[in-house]
Design a protein around this motif. Structure first.
Motif, PDB file in Angstrom:
ATOM      1  N   ALA A 195       0.851  -1.193   0.000  1.00 15.61           N
ATOM      2  CA  ALA A 195       0.000   0.000   0.000  1.00 15.61           C
ATOM      3  C   ALA A 195       0.876   1.229   0.000  1.00 15.61           C
ATOM      4  N   GLN A 196       0.330   2.297  -0.537  1.00 14.35           N
ATOM      5  CA  GLN A 196       1.034   3.570  -0.575  1.00 14.35           C
ATOM      6  C   GLN A 196       0.102   4.651  -0.051  1.00 14.35           C
ATOM      7  N   ILE A 197       0.671   5.760   0.291  1.00 11.51           N
ATOM      8  CA  ILE A 197      -0.148   6.859   0.780  1.00 11.51           C
ATOM      9  C   ILE A 197       0.304   8.148   0.122  1.00 11.51           C
ATOM     10  N   LYS A 198      -0.662   8.970  -0.279  1.00 11.48           N
ATOM     11  CA  LYS A 198      -0.332  10.233  -0.942  1.00 11.48           C
ATOM     12  C   LYS A 198       0.275  11.225   0.039  1.00 11.48           C
ATOM     13  N   LYS A 199       1.164  12.007  -0.511  1.00 14.18           N
ATOM     14  CA  LYS A 199       1.785  13.043   0.305  1.00 14.18           C
ATOM     15  C   LYS A 199       0.951  14.316   0.304  1.00 14.18           C
ATOM     16  N   ILE A 200       0.253  14.568  -0.802  1.00 11.73           N
ATOM     17  CA  ILE A 200      -0.536  15.790  -0.944  1.00 11.73           C
ATOM     18  C   ILE A 200      -1.978  15.510  -0.556  1.00 11.73           C
ATOM     19  N   GLY A 201      -2.512  16.321   0.314  1.00 11.33           N
ATOM     20  CA  GLY A 201      -3.903  16.183   0.718  1.00 11.33           C
ATOM     21  C   GLY A 201      -4.102  15.092   1.755  1.00 11.33           C
ATOM     22  N   VAL A 202      -5.315  15.003   2.230  1.00  6.54           N
ATOM     23  CA  VAL A 202      -5.686  14.008   3.232  1.00  6.54           C
ATOM     24  C   VAL A 202      -6.507  12.933   2.547  1.00  6.54           C
ATOM     25  N   PRO A 203      -6.147  11.650   2.753  1.00  5.67           N
ATOM     26  CA  PRO A 203      -6.938  10.573   2.121  1.00  5.67           C
ATOM     27  C   PRO A 203      -8.394  10.615   2.576  1.00  5.67           C
ATOM     28  N   PHE A 204      -9.246   9.997   1.774  1.00  2.00           N
ATOM     29  CA  PHE A 204     -10.650   9.891   2.153  1.00  2.00           C
ATOM     30  C   PHE A 204     -10.785   8.973   3.362  1.00  2.00           C
TER      31      PHE A 204
END
Length: 975
Positions: free
Chosen positions: A22-31
């Motif tokens: 799994a990966q997580i975005k750096k920009i913004g907050v995930p849903f």
């Protein structure tokens, strides 16, 4: 030995089950989707989470093991001592191992859906049964390890080995294929061959309160509760400095997870989830202000779809870290509608229904978010419809007019009746056309500033959507049509105006839009993309967009970026068309399915940047997209049948995972459940779900009852189905799901059989056959008896016929006699009438005669004997006697009496018999009264005066014993 351990740890990174794909975005907050205790109806505390091979989620809850199928939450089982569940693990056969308070064991699902819990504590000697919470449960190879602070239990081959601590264990680590234990007295120990072996210089770990350990390329990373992160390598422990140290040390680490991209997710006690990269840079800080419902993180696990499940001290949160979409949030964000976004001088501006806001985009993008938040532009507090860069200026178009943004404030350029947007006039870079609520306005750039000139004459319509080509202005009015406008040379009035609507070729005059793509003017309609035919000037479908977007959907937005992409909003779907080297396009919609129903209707907006950032303005805030973040949208998943129950005669569960709702001690020999139901239970209710947790509420289902229905149902959001009055048959209920990415699940089935009613069973048919035989025999017997009865009936009928003939003769004879009697009766009546007439005539004559005689007698009585010497008094005396004799009328009376008695049923005799004291004169008076004669008529007949008649009537009344109010005449007539 220590070097060998470290080398082993470093190599084991390639086999770590804890490293999640799994990966997580750096920009913004995930849903984030939050599930609170009111939602799942169980205890607030949750300590662990896992997913079985089907995709079902299970949680260690204070009330027991809690199951979630994407639609419904259920407690499926509890430990034998009903204590809270602290840890979970699962093997390849989906047997779930459970750690609880002073209990541990396993559970598995029975064919009827129930989960059966088996405690393993009974395998322990009595002396080892006193322990606290089982904080960790690990399945590895062919053994299961249960860890508590007091003891470690190793379950293998249905036996348990107990490892006790003299001073309690502090923590337990599963690193790769190795197990490490932190002992409060001995330091770090390694579990090998069911024995704890001290690690070289392991006592240096004492007091560190390590909560998690991971193998990395730099050594063993240790996460402590209050002192941050450390690296252990070559028997040395060194601090691992991160940008989040102030958060980690202040808010205490509780758990952690290692992602496949090298990011580390760290759960804290007081500040939610913190994500750092392999170098320690802060990537995400998701706390309550960012959408997490509680700050106390108890555990972190990912599922097969790459979603991160966060168990909390109060509730459960699902963070969709695998999505390329995220929300641009900060600590000051509030619910607002985004009409437009714009990046200008490294600042991100958003036009909202509450004014215009900005933030330092570069700082936010680089992860410096603690002090980065949206700031309000003073001077604008109402609906800002658009913001754009014109030359070197940033202009905003608001309800009250046109503004230029300078710093943190807005300067009013022109107060109008409302401004929608601005656009440069082709070949005139110093002229800016502004669409207003009621027409258009012109601004001119003078001395590097935009100056309001005038309102353009000749057009008063709302001008919200404007595009230009080299010659004309195209303007879309959503409820009327499309205007093509040309201005005069001084740009102060409209010189030419053309109007296009449904009559011009559009499928409808409503909801028309206009766009400029690659210098071509296109029109969005309710039925696809249109363009103007150069020859006929009619509006026709555009062939290129027809190929890729069809002619069925409402095209709400079309926008090109600088990377050969065309972004669109078609119906409820957002997509991207990417031009290939051969000139064709590829269409991509799946990454944007989450945007469905989020746009502000009529104000859909997409903002693109040169570095690949894409912003979507929605009624739920600003959403960011970056194509470098990939997600598999075609992942397989399963549909499940959650519950099956009979509705009638009362709810009766056939299949359910809910705890304690089916009878206990069920013996099931089959691997699958195929219940046979009585015909009275022919009404069933099915509940179903899908094990896809991305926008689970938007998942659609179709179902089919094989044996009853011919085809699948239509897709719908319905998660329940009822069937009633099912005939006897063998049935298979099928259900499958389709998620928001249009991926259809593996179907789930439930087999069952409805028995026929007792009157359609095999025994009933045998009985019917026997009864049929009896019936045939009875019919034959009946026919035989019927023949005999027919013969007897024939004889009887002949006799009846003979009797009937005789009866007819008798009837004829009787009729003749009746006719004779009638004739005789008529003759008798005639005779009686004749006699009546005779009696009446005789009586009248007699009355007349008696009246004459009485008159003569009266005249004789008037002769004076003294004065009339010549009168023969002796002769008169004889005459008088003769008259008296005649008045007595015995001869006439006898004839009268005889006839009277004949006519009046012997009235005289009956009267005399009833009243013998009546004299003959009384009888005669009664006869005359019977004939209804009055007193005056009766007096001559009796030869007496009227007074005499009345005296006689009085005497008769007494003799008849009549009361004074009784009518003697009525009595005589009725006698």
């Amino acid at each position: 030995m220590t070097k060998c351990i470290i080398r082993f740890l470093v190599v084991s990174i390639f086999f770590l089950p804890a490293i999640i794909s799994a990966q997580i975005k750096k920009i913004g907050v995930p849903f984030i989707t939050n599930y609170n205790p009111k939602t799942y109806k169980a205890a607030s505390e949750n300590w662990d989470v896992l997913q079985d091979s089907k995709g079902m989620m299970f949680f260690a809850n204070h009330f027991g093991i809690m199951q979630f199928d994407g639609v419904r939450w259920n407690i499926v089982t509890q430990p034998e001592n009903k204590s809270m569940v602290r840890s979970l693990a699962i093997d390849k056969n989906d047997r779930i191992y459970v750690g609880a308070q002073c209990d541990f064991g396993y559970t598995f699902q029975l064919p009827n859906g129930q989960y059966k819990y088996t405690s393993l504590v009974k395998l322990l000697p009595v002396s080892s049964r006193n322990f606290g919470d089982v904080l960790h449960t690990v399945v590895r190879n062919n053994e299961v390890i249960f860890f508590s602070n007091e003891k470690i239990f190793i379950y293998k081959n249905n036996k348990i080995k107990v490892i006790e601590s003299t001073s309690n264990f502090d923590e337990f680590f599963n690193v790769g294929t190795s197990i490490y234990v932190l002992d409060n007295r001995k330091g770090l120990l390694k579990l090998k061959d069911d024995v704890l072996i001290p690690v070289e210089k392991g006592q240096q770990f004492l007091g560190m309160k390590i909560r998690k350990a991971f193998a990395t390329k730099d050594g063993l990373m240790l996460l402590t509760q209050k002192n941050g992160l450390f690296i252990y390598k070559n028997n040395l422990i060194k601090p691992f400095v991160t940008e989040a140290d102030y958060l980690l040390k202040q808010y205490q680490i509780t758990n952690a997870i290692l992602f496949s991209d090298g990011y580390l997710g760290i759960g804290t006690r007081q500040s939610g989830l913190i994500v750092i990269d392999s170098t320690g840079h802060l990537i995400q800080h998701i706390n309550k202000q960012m959408g997490l419902q509680n700050e106390y993180v108890t555990n972190l696990k990912t599922d097969k779809e790459g979603n991160l499940w966060v168990t909390l001290k109060e509730g459960i949160s699902l963070i969709q870290i695998s999505l390329p979409l995220s929300r641009i949030l900060d600590t000051s964000s509030s619910e607002t509608k985004i009409y437009c976004s714009q990046i200008y001088q490294n600042k991100l501006y958003i036009a909202t229904d509450n004014g215009l806001f900005w933030m330092d985009w570069q700082a936010y993008k680089n992860g410096k978010r603690e002090n980065t938040h949206f700031q309000h532009i003073s001077g604008m507090s109402e609906n800002v419809w658009n913001v754009g860069v014109f030359g070197e200026s940033l202009l905003a178009f608001e309800k009250n007019g046109i503004y230029e943004i300078k710093g943190n404030s807005a300067q009013l350029l022109a107060k109008t009746d409302g401004a929608w947007q601005g656009i440069n006039i082709p070949n005139h870079p110093d002229l800016l056309l502004v669409g207003g609520y009621n027409g258009m306005h012109l601004l001119k750039k003078m001395n590097d500033s935009w100056v309001y000139q005038h309102k353009i004459k000749g057009f008063q319509e709302s001008s919200r959507i404007i595009v230009t080509d080299n010659e004309s202005i195209w303007l879309a009015h959503g409820y009327k049509g499309i205007y093509k406008i040309k201005f005069n040379k001084t740009f102060d009035a409209v010189s030419d105006l053309q109007f296009y609507n449904q009559e011009s070729g559009f499928p409808s005059s409503l909801f028309l839009n206009t766009f400029k793509i690659n210098n071509q003017i296109l029109f969005g309609t309710t039925k696809g993309i249109y363009k103007q035919d150069k020859t006929s000037k009619k509006m026709i479908p555009d062939a290129v967009f027809k190929k890729y977007l069809g002619l069925e959907n409402h095209i709400r937005l079309l926008k090109a970026d600088n990377q050969n992409n065309i972004w669109y909003v078609s119906g409820e779907n957002t997509g991207k068309m990417t031009r290939q080297t051969n000139g064709n396009f590829t269409v991509e919609e799946l990454p944007f399915r989450k945007l469905r129903y989020l746009y502000v209707p009529g104000f859909e907006n997409i903002q693109t940047t040169t570095n690949g950032d894409v912003f979507f303005g929605t009624q739920d805030g600003l959403i960011h997209y970056n194509a470098t973040k990939n997600k598999s949208y075609q992942a397989k998943y399963k549909a499940v049948i959650s519950e099956v129950k009979c509705i009638l005669p009362k709810d009766s569960l056939l299949f359910s995972s809910r705890y304690d709702v089916l009878p206990k001690n069920i013996k099931l020999d089959k691997n699958e459940l195929t219940p046979v139901l009585s015909h009275s239970n022919n009404a069933l209710h099915f509940s179903f779900a899908s094990l896809c947790y991305d926008e689970a509420d938007a998942t659609k289902y179709e179902y089919w009852l094989e044996g009853f229905e011919e085809k699948w149902s239509d897709w719908s959001l319905q998660t329940e189905k009822e069937y009633t009055n099912l005939p006897e048959n063998e049935y298979i209920f099928h259900v499958r799901a389709k998620n928001i990415y249009d991926v259809v699940s593996e179907e789930a089935i439930f087999k069952f059989e409805i028995s026929p009613p007792w009157y359609r069973t095999s025994w009933a048919y045998i009985l019917y056959l026997l009864l049929f035989g009896v019936l045939i025999y009875a019919i034959i017997k009946y026919q035989k008896n019927l023949g005999e009865r027919d013969r007897e009936q024939l004889i009887l009928n002949q006799e009846k016929e003979l009797l009937r003939n005789r009866a007819e003769l008798n009837e004829q004879k009787l009729a003749l006699e009746q006719q004779n009697m009638a004739i005789m009766r008529e003759n008798l009546e005639a005779t009686i009438n004749l006699k009546n007439a005779k009696v009446a005539s005789s009586t009248v004559n007699l009355i007349h005669l008696n009246e004459i005689l009485l008159s003569i007698k009266e005249l004789i009585g008037q002769i004076d004997k003294k004065n009339d010497a010549n009168v023969n008094f002796s002769l008169l005396t004889k005459i008088n006697r003769l008259i008296d004799h005649e008045l007595q009328g015995d001869q006439h009376w006898n004839e009268f009496e005889e006839i009277f008695n004949q006519l009046h049923d012997n009235f005289m005799q009956r009267l005399k018999t009833s009243f013998p004291e009546l004299t003959p004169r009384d009888m005669r008076l009664c006869a005359y009264l019977r004939m209804n004669f009055n007193t005056k008529e009766i007096a001559p007949l009796l030869g007496i005066s009227v007074r005499g008649v009345e005296d006689t009537r009085y005497r008769i009344r007494k003799k008849l014993q009549l009361s004074s109010d009784a009518n003697i005449t009525e009595f005589i007539l009725n006698f």
